[in-house]
Design an enzyme around this catalytic site. Sequence first.
Site, PDB file in Angstrom:
ATOM      1  N   GLY A  37      10.901  30.945 -13.913  1.00  0.00           N
ATOM      2  CA  GLY A  37      10.948  30.219 -12.639  1.00  0.00           C
ATOM      3  C   GLY A  37      10.185  28.913 -12.760  1.00  0.00           C
ATOM      4  N   LEU A  38      10.323  28.108 -11.734  1.00  0.00           N
ATOM      5  CA  LEU A  38       9.687  26.784 -11.722  1.00  0.00           C
ATOM      6  C   LEU A  38       8.166  26.887 -11.744  1.00  0.00           C
ATOM      7  CD1 LEU A  38      11.906  25.199  -8.924  1.00  0.00           C
ATOM      8  CD2 LEU A  38      11.981  24.621 -11.373  1.00  0.00           C
ATOM      9  N   SER A  39       7.523  25.800 -12.116  1.00  0.00           N
ATOM     10  CA  SER A  39       6.069  25.708 -12.009  1.00  0.00           C
ATOM     11  C   SER A  39       5.671  25.885 -10.537  1.00  0.00           C
ATOM     12  CB  SER A  39       5.614  24.331 -12.518  1.00  0.00           C
ATOM     13  OG  SER A  39       4.222  24.185 -12.352  1.00  0.00           O
ATOM     14  N   SER A  41       6.109  28.599  -8.827  1.00  0.00           N
ATOM     15  CA  SER A  41       6.980  29.549  -8.120  1.00  0.00           C
ATOM     16  C   SER A  41       6.253  30.860  -7.848  1.00  0.00           C
ATOM     17  CB  SER A  41       8.266  29.793  -8.920  1.00  0.00           C
ATOM     18  OG  SER A  41       7.975  30.291 -10.217  1.00  0.00           O
ATOM     19  N   GLY A  42       5.266  31.192  -8.684  1.00  0.00           N
ATOM     20  CA  GLY A  42       4.515  32.433  -8.476  1.00  0.00           C
ATOM     21  C   GLY A  42       4.531  33.368  -9.672  1.00  0.00           C
ATOM     22  N   LYS A  43       4.994  32.897 -10.812  1.00  0.00           N
ATOM     23  CA  LYS A  43       5.077  33.755 -12.015  1.00  0.00           C
ATOM     24  C   LYS A  43       3.715  34.374 -12.343  1.00  0.00           C
ATOM     25  CE  LYS A  43       6.491  30.402 -14.727  1.00  0.00           C
ATOM     26  NZ  LYS A  43       6.439  29.254 -13.771  1.00  0.00           N
ATOM     27  N   SER A  44       2.692  33.529 -12.473  1.00  0.00           N
ATOM     28  CA  SER A  44       1.358  34.014 -12.872  1.00  0.00           C
ATOM     29  C   SER A  44       0.768  34.923 -11.806  1.00  0.00           C
ATOM     30  CB  SER A  44       0.398  32.840 -13.103  1.00  0.00           C
ATOM     31  OG  SER A  44       0.914  31.970 -14.065  1.00  0.00           O
ATOM     32  N   SER A 111      10.565  29.028 -19.105  1.00  0.00           N
ATOM     33  CA  SER A 111      11.784  29.372 -19.870  1.00  0.00           C
ATOM     34  C   SER A 111      13.027  28.859 -19.141  1.00  0.00           C
ATOM     35  CB  SER A 111      11.860  30.876 -20.157  1.00  0.00           C
ATOM     36  OG  SER A 111      11.220  31.666 -19.196  1.00  0.00           O
TER      37      SER A 111
HETATM   38  N1  LIG Z   1       6.627  18.663 -18.340  1.00  0.00           N
HETATM   39  C1  LIG Z   1       6.249  19.866 -17.896  1.00  0.00           C
HETATM   40  N2  LIG Z   1       7.188  20.704 -17.372  1.00  0.00           N
HETATM   41  C2  LIG Z   1       6.806  21.921 -16.935  1.00  0.00           C
HETATM   42  N3  LIG Z   1       5.537  22.399 -16.969  1.00  0.00           N
HETATM   43  C3  LIG Z   1       4.581  21.607 -17.490  1.00  0.00           C
HETATM   44  C4  LIG Z   1       4.897  20.318 -17.965  1.00  0.00           C
HETATM   45  N4  LIG Z   1       3.745  19.753 -18.417  1.00  0.00           N
HETATM   46  C5  LIG Z   1       2.760  20.641 -18.239  1.00  0.00           C
HETATM   47  N5  LIG Z   1       3.257  21.760 -17.683  1.00  0.00           N
HETATM   48  C6  LIG Z   1       2.438  22.973 -17.460  1.00  0.00           C
HETATM   49  O1  LIG Z   1       2.853  23.879 -18.492  1.00  0.00           O
HETATM   50  C7  LIG Z   1       3.232  25.116 -17.942  1.00  0.00           C
HETATM   51  C8  LIG Z   1       4.623  25.560 -18.460  1.00  0.00           C
HETATM   52  O2  LIG Z   1       4.535  26.007 -19.760  1.00  0.00           O
HETATM   53  P1  LIG Z   1       5.605  27.034 -20.314  1.00  0.00           P
HETATM   54  O3  LIG Z   1       5.172  27.390 -21.687  1.00  0.00           O
HETATM   55  O4  LIG Z   1       5.762  28.158 -19.344  1.00  0.00           O
HETATM   56  O5  LIG Z   1       6.949  26.166 -20.322  1.00  0.00           O
HETATM   57  S1  LIG Z   1       8.316  26.445 -21.116  1.00  0.00           S
HETATM   58  O6  LIG Z   1       8.690  27.858 -20.872  1.00  0.00           O
HETATM   59  O7  LIG Z   1       8.081  26.207 -22.547  1.00  0.00           O
HETATM   60  O8  LIG Z   1       9.286  25.503 -20.532  1.00  0.00           O
HETATM   61  C9  LIG Z   1       3.317  24.955 -16.451  1.00  0.00           C
HETATM   62  O9  LIG Z   1       2.671  26.116 -15.949  1.00  0.00           O
HETATM   63  P2  LIG Z   1       3.187  26.903 -14.666  1.00  0.00           P
HETATM   64  O10 LIG Z   1       2.868  26.011 -13.505  1.00  0.00           O
HETATM   65  O11 LIG Z   1       2.341  28.162 -14.674  1.00  0.00           O
HETATM   66  O12 LIG Z   1       4.654  27.216 -14.796  1.00  0.00           O
HETATM   67  C10 LIG Z   1       2.577  23.657 -16.137  1.00  0.00           C
HETATM   68  O13 LIG Z   1       1.276  23.947 -15.697  1.00  0.00           O
HETATM   69  N1  LIG Z   2       4.070  35.657  -1.737  1.00  0.00           N
HETATM   70  C1  LIG Z   2       3.492  35.014  -2.762  1.00  0.00           C
HETATM   71  N2  LIG Z   2       3.605  35.484  -4.030  1.00  0.00           N
HETATM   72  C2  LIG Z   2       3.054  34.808  -5.069  1.00  0.00           C
HETATM   73  N3  LIG Z   2       2.381  33.641  -4.948  1.00  0.00           N
HETATM   74  C3  LIG Z   2       2.245  33.114  -3.708  1.00  0.00           C
HETATM   75  C4  LIG Z   2       2.789  33.772  -2.586  1.00  0.00           C
HETATM   76  N4  LIG Z   2       2.527  33.018  -1.482  1.00  0.00           N
HETATM   77  C5  LIG Z   2       1.820  31.959  -1.910  1.00  0.00           C
HETATM   78  N5  LIG Z   2       1.634  32.006  -3.244  1.00  0.00           N
HETATM   79  C6  LIG Z   2       0.866  31.007  -4.004  1.00  0.00           C
HETATM   80  O1  LIG Z   2       1.774  30.265  -4.819  1.00  0.00           O
HETATM   81  C7  LIG Z   2       1.093  29.813  -5.984  1.00  0.00           C
HETATM   82  C8  LIG Z   2       1.894  30.216  -7.217  1.00  0.00           C
HETATM   83  O2  LIG Z   2       1.257  29.681  -8.357  1.00  0.00           O
HETATM   84  P1  LIG Z   2       1.390  30.342  -9.786  1.00  0.00           P
HETATM   85  O3  LIG Z   2       1.334  31.826  -9.673  1.00  0.00           O
HETATM   86  O4  LIG Z   2       0.390  29.656 -10.675  1.00  0.00           O
HETATM   87  O5  LIG Z   2       2.889  29.944 -10.184  1.00  0.00           O
HETATM   88  P2  LIG Z   2       3.507  29.729 -11.638  1.00  0.00           P
HETATM   89  O6  LIG Z   2       2.789  30.672 -12.581  1.00  0.00           O
HETATM   90  O7  LIG Z   2       4.959  30.080 -11.453  1.00  0.00           O
HETATM   91  O8  LIG Z   2       3.282  28.298 -11.977  1.00  0.00           O
HETATM   92  C9  LIG Z   2      -0.289  30.421  -5.969  1.00  0.00           C
HETATM   93  O9  LIG Z   2      -1.227  29.478  -5.475  1.00  0.00           O
HETATM   94  C10 LIG Z   2      -0.153  31.576  -4.971  1.00  0.00           C
HETATM   95  O10 LIG Z   2      -1.350  31.892  -4.313  1.00  0.00           O
END
Ligand SMILES: Nc1ncnc2c1ncn2[C@@H]1O[C@H](COP(=O)(O)OS(=O)(=O)O)[C@@H](OP(=O)(O)O)[C@H]1O
Ligand SMILES: Nc1ncnc2c1ncn2[C@@H]1O[C@H](COP(=O)(O)OP(=O)(O)O)[C@@H](O)[C@H]1O
Length: 207
Positions: A37-39, A41-44, A111
């Site tokens: 899912g998108l950055s 989105s709530g994956k972590s 991904s």
């Molecule tokens: N250009 C760009 N696009 C997307 N994300 C970016 C980018 N630069 C840095 N980040 C940070 O890196 C995290 C994503 O890394 P990933 O290893 O999950 O990405 S990928 O699966 O290889 O596409 C991502 O973490 P999440 O927010 O937890 O998804 C971002 O914090």
């Molecule tokens: N229902 C929910 N489930 C998961 N995260 C939520 C929810 N509502 C709000 N959030 C917030 O959305 C954000 C998601 O961030 P994160 O988990 O780091 O996403 P990702 O790993 O996809 O980048 C967090 O700040 C989290 O507290």
Amino acid sequence: MTESNKASHIQWQPYQIDAAARARLKGHQSTVLWFTGLSGSGKSTVANALEQALLARGVHTYLLDGDNVRHGLCADLGFSAADRSENLRRVAAVADLMVDAGLVVLSAFISPLREQRERIKQMLPPGKFLEIYIATPLEECEKRDVKGLYKKARAGEIQQFTGISDPYEAPEAADLVLNTAEFSLEQSVQLLLDLLLAKAVIAPAAT
Ligand SMILES: Nc1ncnc2c1ncn2[C@@H]1O[C@H](COP(=O)(O)OS(=O)(=O)O)[C@@H](OP(=O)(O)O)[C@H]1O
Ligand SMILES: Nc1ncnc2c1ncn2[C@@H]1O[C@H](COP(=O)(O)OP(=O)(O)O)[C@@H](O)[C@H]1O
């Protein structure tokens, strides 16, 4: 590749203990839950909450998170399509070892491309890949902007940012779809536990 490490010079060494033996020891099956899912989105967040719920039920887990893996194993990689694919290939190889070690592996990586996720599935034993699509809309992710990255991407300070200037291809047949703008964290965790139960990864008594 040097002469001494050519694939033809390396032979697979058989192990005496297999994944089935480890599953008997642990009392549950191993699998990979692949969160995509998108950055923001709530994956972590969802993966962490699920891991806590599983630990409380005595399930052996490991969480692989994109941000963390990129500090070590994949510290040399950026965000071009080739680097993302190599990042995911390495993580899939690690997840494959962890599945063999008997763990429920939670992998939280953007991904972004279908072909990347299909390749990950192919690298794992049959039936050991569960695709979890965190389908939170871009508008909500951008509104959250947990790390301030969307603001920077919109300002052109970060290139190739997923959803803004780089593609994200939504899964077409995910095992579970969770929109965290609609489901509470508790609801998401329960749906994931239900999935693991339905797939007989964990036993009813453990839920
Ligand atoms: N250009 C760009 N696009 C997307 N994300 C970016 C980018 N630069 C840095 N980040 C940070 O890196 C995290 C994503 O890394 P990933 O290893 O999950 O990405 S990928 O699966 O290889 O596409 C991502 O973490 P999440 O927010 O937890 O998804 C971002 O914090
Ligand atoms: N229902 C929910 N489930 C998961 N995260 C939520 C929810 N509502 C709000 N959030 C917030 O959305 C954000 C998601 O961030 P994160 O988990 O780091 O996403 P990702 O790993 O996809 O980048 C967090 O700040 C989290 O507290």
